[in-house]
Design an enzyme around this catalytic site. Structure first.
Site, PDB file in Angstrom:
ATOM      1  N   GLU A 189      94.948  68.317  96.026  1.00 46.13           N
ATOM      2  CA  GLU A 189      93.577  67.827  95.828  1.00 46.13           C
ATOM      3  C   GLU A 189      93.177  67.994  94.364  1.00 46.13           C
ATOM      4  O   GLU A 189      93.803  68.767  93.641  1.00 46.13           O
ATOM      5  CB  GLU A 189      92.623  68.611  96.744  1.00 46.13           C
ATOM      6  CG  GLU A 189      92.497  70.056  96.329  1.00 46.13           C
ATOM      7  CD  GLU A 189      92.112  71.009  97.461  1.00 46.13           C
ATOM      8  OE1 GLU A 189      92.791  71.018  98.501  1.00 46.13           O
ATOM      9  OE2 GLU A 189      91.143  71.751  97.278  1.00 46.13           O
ATOM     10  N   LYS A 249      91.368  69.256  91.009  1.00 45.30           N
ATOM     11  CA  LYS A 249      90.845  70.551  90.571  1.00 45.30           C
ATOM     12  C   LYS A 249      89.563  70.281  89.791  1.00 45.30           C
ATOM     13  O   LYS A 249      89.591  69.755  88.682  1.00 45.30           O
ATOM     14  CB  LYS A 249      91.880  71.233  89.679  1.00 45.30           C
ATOM     15  CG  LYS A 249      91.507  72.630  89.272  1.00 45.30           C
ATOM     16  CD  LYS A 249      92.687  73.272  88.518  1.00 45.30           C
ATOM     17  CE  LYS A 249      92.332  74.668  88.054  1.00 45.30           C
ATOM     18  NZ  LYS A 249      91.198  74.699  87.144  1.00 45.30           N
ATOM     19  N   ASP A 296      86.224  70.658  87.628  1.00 46.37           N
ATOM     20  CA  ASP A 296      85.988  71.404  86.405  1.00 46.37           C
ATOM     21  C   ASP A 296      84.499  71.707  86.271  1.00 46.37           C
ATOM     22  O   ASP A 296      83.760  70.986  85.609  1.00 46.37           O
ATOM     23  CB  ASP A 296      86.494  70.575  85.217  1.00 46.37           C
ATOM     24  CG  ASP A 296      86.628  71.425  83.981  1.00 46.37           C
ATOM     25  OD1 ASP A 296      86.555  72.658  84.097  1.00 46.37           O
ATOM     26  OD2 ASP A 296      86.804  70.849  82.899  1.00 46.37           O
ATOM     27  N   GLU A 355      82.923  74.523  93.938  1.00 44.73           N
ATOM     28  CA  GLU A 355      82.703  74.320  92.512  1.00 44.73           C
ATOM     29  C   GLU A 355      81.405  73.527  92.349  1.00 44.73           C
ATOM     30  O   GLU A 355      81.191  72.538  93.043  1.00 44.73           O
ATOM     31  CB  GLU A 355      83.884  73.517  91.962  1.00 44.73           C
ATOM     32  CG  GLU A 355      84.056  73.599  90.486  1.00 44.73           C
ATOM     33  CD  GLU A 355      84.900  74.795  90.049  1.00 44.73           C
ATOM     34  OE1 GLU A 355      85.244  75.638  90.905  1.00 44.73           O
ATOM     35  OE2 GLU A 355      85.199  74.880  88.855  1.00 44.73           O
ATOM     36  N   TYR A 397      86.030  73.673  98.708  1.00 43.07           N
ATOM     37  CA  TYR A 397      87.457  73.386  98.874  1.00 43.07           C
ATOM     38  C   TYR A 397      88.240  74.499  99.560  1.00 43.07           C
ATOM     39  O   TYR A 397      89.450  74.446  99.640  1.00 43.07           O
ATOM     40  CB  TYR A 397      88.094  73.070  97.527  1.00 43.07           C
ATOM     41  CG  TYR A 397      87.827  74.101  96.457  1.00 43.07           C
ATOM     42  CD1 TYR A 397      88.505  75.312  96.462  1.00 43.07           C
ATOM     43  CD2 TYR A 397      86.895  73.868  95.451  1.00 43.07           C
ATOM     44  CE1 TYR A 397      88.268  76.269  95.506  1.00 43.07           C
ATOM     45  CE2 TYR A 397      86.643  74.817  94.484  1.00 43.07           C
ATOM     46  CZ  TYR A 397      87.330  76.020  94.518  1.00 43.07           C
ATOM     47  OH  TYR A 397      87.081  76.969  93.566  1.00 43.07           O
ATOM     48  N   LYS A 445      97.835  71.579  85.688  1.00 36.29           N
ATOM     49  CA  LYS A 445      96.838  71.245  84.667  1.00 36.29           C
ATOM     50  C   LYS A 445      97.195  69.941  83.974  1.00 36.29           C
ATOM     51  O   LYS A 445      98.351  69.722  83.603  1.00 36.29           O
ATOM     52  CB  LYS A 445      96.787  72.366  83.608  1.00 36.29           C
ATOM     53  CG  LYS A 445      96.431  73.719  84.187  1.00 36.29           C
ATOM     54  CD  LYS A 445      94.950  73.866  84.423  1.00 36.29           C
ATOM     55  CE  LYS A 445      94.299  74.481  83.193  1.00 36.29           C
ATOM     56  NZ  LYS A 445      92.877  74.782  83.448  1.00 36.29           N
ATOM     57  N   CYS A 503      65.588  59.501  53.718  1.00 38.83           N
ATOM     58  CA  CYS A 503      66.220  58.612  54.704  1.00 38.83           C
ATOM     59  C   CYS A 503      67.308  57.782  54.028  1.00 38.83           C
ATOM     60  O   CYS A 503      67.049  57.154  53.004  1.00 38.83           O
ATOM     61  CB  CYS A 503      65.164  57.693  55.323  1.00 38.83           C
ATOM     62  SG  CYS A 503      65.877  56.444  56.419  1.00 38.83           S
ATOM     63  N   CYS A 562      65.801  53.831  54.353  1.00 44.48           N
ATOM     64  CA  CYS A 562      64.576  53.375  53.671  1.00 44.48           C
ATOM     65  C   CYS A 562      64.121  54.324  52.565  1.00 44.48           C
ATOM     66  O   CYS A 562      63.144  54.067  51.880  1.00 44.48           O
ATOM     67  CB  CYS A 562      63.452  53.172  54.681  1.00 44.48           C
ATOM     68  SG  CYS A 562      62.786  54.719  55.317  1.00 44.48           S
ATOM     69  N   CYS A 568      62.921  60.526  59.756  1.00 40.75           N
ATOM     70  CA  CYS A 568      62.280  59.548  58.892  1.00 40.75           C
ATOM     71  C   CYS A 568      61.035  59.103  59.652  1.00 40.75           C
ATOM     72  O   CYS A 568      61.138  58.637  60.794  1.00 40.75           O
ATOM     73  CB  CYS A 568      63.228  58.363  58.677  1.00 40.75           C
ATOM     74  SG  CYS A 568      62.396  56.912  58.020  1.00 40.75           S
ATOM     75  N   CYS A 571      60.848  51.640  59.127  1.00 40.61           N
ATOM     76  CA  CYS A 571      62.215  51.858  58.621  1.00 40.61           C
ATOM     77  C   CYS A 571      63.151  50.871  59.327  1.00 40.61           C
ATOM     78  O   CYS A 571      63.210  50.828  60.560  1.00 40.61           O
ATOM     79  CB  CYS A 571      62.632  53.291  58.931  1.00 40.61           C
ATOM     80  SG  CYS A 571      64.354  53.640  58.573  1.00 40.61           S
TER      81      CYS A 571
END
Ligand SMILES: [Zn+2]
Length: 497
Positions: free
Chosen positions: A34, A36, A38, A95, A147, A243, A337, A340, A355, A360
């Site tokens: 399955e 993994k 994160d 998770e 899980y 991994k 800026c 401009c 700005c 601008c």
């Protein structure tokens, strides 16, 4: 909570399988594979069908109690009928994730406030679990995937249900009870070869998933066999993480450019030597604001460590200071800026320099790009490139100009046939039928996101009615504080329609 041993290639997985077969004296082993996830690890306890406790992984022995926050996760049932399976108390591992879409929205809001966005959805999910404001946790739309049933007690007189004899069975049981478990993604295979094939295939697919995964988990499917294989001092012998390839690389920081956003915020952008990471060439990386440059102690000429997680924007993890030659140069943030040349300002408590010249050219173009974008008025056939092109050629000066385009002049441009002009005309016409909240959002008023736009649209019948509302009246509306109200009044005062 236990951590799994890691593998990085076919050889590691074959080795894992060989050891398991030797120990069990079996010729072939059935595995469940399955994704993994994160995110942030959690442990959940259900007693008599009710969620009674949620904890983070912490140091593996003692985690933080996050029960209140875990209850804010919509995809996690507060009660589930474990008793139907004869179970009294169940401990589940899972998770907590922030999906890519929610992560982007969350980061966009941070950027809009001039704050540096979070590096990846994993940090966002794990960090959200620990905050002390349950309503904010709810707003951030976390999801939970479960899980593993790590422990359970049976109701008096009940026997172990059939589903709890295999890992795949336990995932199905959880799914049937209303949890999100990876039943659609999991596969059961006899022997390691098909397991390896599936892992490699899935790695190709990782960017198409709505959430981040960093590998696959391979588990011996049969629970009795898991018990027989047992543990080493660190890891279970019946499971292995596969991994995926790291999405990091090193490059050289060549230069820093400065972009002007829709609301005038100045974003430093690192130009780096092109580096290939996770299937994409990266040559440009946002540094968000001056503080990020200072905190990371970046210098032009530095060798930098770059990471790219999925389709999340790439970021610079850190400079490799030990590789400096002494020729690196300090990064000097501009005072004016870049477009401009107005003097830049920084409000107290904000990280972004701005700005403040509303005319601008960079801001005007960005506002129009926002106006036609998908979540705003969704004028198809326009896009960023065309807006910029028309703007540079003087064919489009501001948002009202979108409805007064000179199609004869556009027709003479390269790449604009009669068909594409018809399409554009149609799309512009259709945009007039969009609901008011989209129009309000499309104007790009600072601090007015889609939610606030909806609140405002409910209050009035016409955009111009908003001009009648005072700052105090605006503040009586849901989720509108003094800062947002002030920004709306300021914007509408300048709006000439
Ligand atoms: Zn400017």
């Amino acid at each position: 909570m236990l951590s799994l041993d890691n593998s990085y290639n076919e050889v590691d997985l074959k080795d894992f399988d060989r050891k398991a077969r030797q120990l069990s004296k079996l010729e072939s082993i059935t595995y469940c594979v399955e994704p993994k996830f994160d995110g942030g690890s959690i442990s959940l306890i259900y007693e008599n069908d009710f969620l009674t406790r949620g904890a983070t992984r912490g140091n593996g022995v003692a985690g933080d109690d996050v029960t209140t926050n875990v209850r804010q996760i919509r995809s996690l049932p507060l009660s589930a009928r474990f008793s139907d399976y004869g179970l009294q108390q169940v401990e589940i591992r899972g998770e907590v994730l922030m999906n890519k879409n929610s992560f982007k929205k969350y980061n966009d809001a941070l950027i809009e406030k001039g704050l540096a966005p979070l590096a990846n959805p994993r940090n966002a999910a794990a960090g959200t679990l620990r905050i002390k404001d349950p309503q904010e946790v709810r707003r951030r739309n976390l999801e939970a995937f479960v899980y593993h049933i790590s422990d359970y007690t049976l109701l008096p007189g009940k026997e172990i249900p059939e589903a709890l004899k295999t890992h795949a069975g336990s995932l199905k049981l959880l799914w049937e009870l209303g949890f999100k478990s990876p039943v659609n993604e999991m596969r059961v295979f006899d022997g390691i070869d098909l397991v390896i094939k599936y892992c490699l295939e899935f790695e190709e697919e990782r960017d198409n998933l709505p959430y981040e995964i960093d590998g696959m988990v391979v588990k011996v499917n049969d629970f009795d066999l898991q018990d027989q294989l047992g543990m080493t001092s660190h890891h279970p012998r019946w499971a292995m993480a596969f991994k995926f390839k790291a999405r990091q690389g090193t490059s050289k920081l060549l230069n820093v450019e400065y972009q002007v956003g829709r609301t005038g915020s100045i974003t430093p952008v690192a130009k780096i030597e092109p580096v290939f990471i996770g299937g994409v060439t990266v040559s440009s990386i946002s540094l968000f604001n001056e503080d990020v440059i200072r905190e990371k102690d970046l210098m032009v000429g530095d060798t930098v460590l770059v990471e790219r997680a999925g389709d999340v924007i790439p970021y610079i993890v850190k400079p490799l200071a030990e590789l400096r030659s002494g020729d690196e140069k300090k990064i000097k943030f501009p005072h004016h800026c870049p477009v401009c040349e107005s003097k830049l300002f920084k409000e107290e408590g904000e990280a972004a320099w701005r700005c403040v010249n509303i005319e601008c050219p960079a801001q005007v173009a960005e506002r129009m790009i926002h106006y036609v974008s998908k979540d705003a008025l969704d004028i198809k056939g326009f896009g960023e490139a065309n807006i910029k092109k028309f703007f540079e050629l003087g064919l489009l000066k501001d948002i009202p100009g979108i409805y007064k385009l000179d199609f004869d002049a556009i027709g003479k441009l390269e790449g604009f046939g009669a068909k594409s002009i018809e399409k554009l005309k149609d799309a512009i016409e259709q945009s007039k039928n969009q609901p008011l909240h989209r129009l309000i959002f499309a104007l790009g008023i600072r601090f007015v996101g889609e939610t606030t736009a909806k609140v405002l649209a409910q209050k009035v019948n016409h955009l111009l009615d908003l001009k009648q509302l005072t700052q105090e009246e605006l503040q009586t509306l849901e989720d509108i504080g003094p800062k947002v109200a002030g920004s709306i009044v300021h914007f509408l005062a300048m709006l000439i329609i």
